[in-house]
Design a protein around this motif. Structure first.
Motif, PDB file in Angstrom:
ATOM      1  N   GLU A  74     -23.492  56.148  -3.237  1.00 54.85           N
ATOM      2  CA  GLU A  74     -24.702  56.553  -2.506  1.00 54.85           C
ATOM      3  C   GLU A  74     -25.012  58.029  -2.755  1.00 54.85           C
TER       4      GLU A  74
ATOM      5  N   ARG B   2     -28.379  59.506  -4.548  1.00 50.80           N
ATOM      6  CA  ARG B   2     -29.217  60.544  -3.941  1.00 50.80           C
ATOM      7  C   ARG B   2     -29.327  61.759  -4.868  1.00 50.80           C
TER       8      ARG B   2
ATOM      9  N   ASP C  64     -31.705  60.910  -7.549  1.00 50.61           N
ATOM     10  CA  ASP C  64     -33.088  60.941  -7.039  1.00 50.61           C
ATOM     11  C   ASP C  64     -33.590  62.389  -6.953  1.00 50.61           C
TER      12      ASP C  64
END
Length: 122
Positions: free
Chosen positions: A22, A26, A29
């Motif tokens: 995760e 992130r 992103d």
């Protein structure tokens, strides 16, 4: 059988792997957003450079057009300064000549008066 401590450690390990995935997603992103922003800013810089380049070409053309005029003005200035110098020298010469003529006229006038008074008083 596998004891509860091993199951707990495996569960913690699986949770950490999921958290790492995760966090990595992130981070990717944010990197994607940063790259998009950087690309946009680079495009803006390229456009600004093109505009600046075009403006500089216009300025170069303007300067090239002004250069002959500037040279003519410099030539006229030098000619004017030369003419003023000649006029100044001529004026000085004329003034000296006029002063010399006035001096001679006064000398002749005085000499004439002296002669006249010498004749009258004699």
């Amino acid at each position: 059988m596998i004891d509860a401590g091993v199951h707990q450690q495996l569960g913690t390990l699986v949770a950490e792997v999921k958290n790492l995935r995760e966090d990595l997603r992130r981070s990717e992103d944010r990197s994607d957003v940063g790259r998009v922003s950087m690309t946009r800013r680079m495009d803006e810089l390229v456009e600004r450079m093109r505009t600046l380049e075009g403006s500089m070409m216009l300025v170069k053309d303007d300067i090239a057009a002004m250069k002959p005029v500037t040279e003519d003005v410099r030539k006229w200035k030098l000619m004017g300064m030369g003419a003023l110098g000649v006029i100044g020298i001529g004026g000085a010469a004329l003034g000296v000549t006029f002063a010399d003529v006035a001096k001679r006229v006064l000398m002749l006038t005085r000499a004439g008066y002296r002669s006249f008074f010498a004749i009258v008083t004699a």
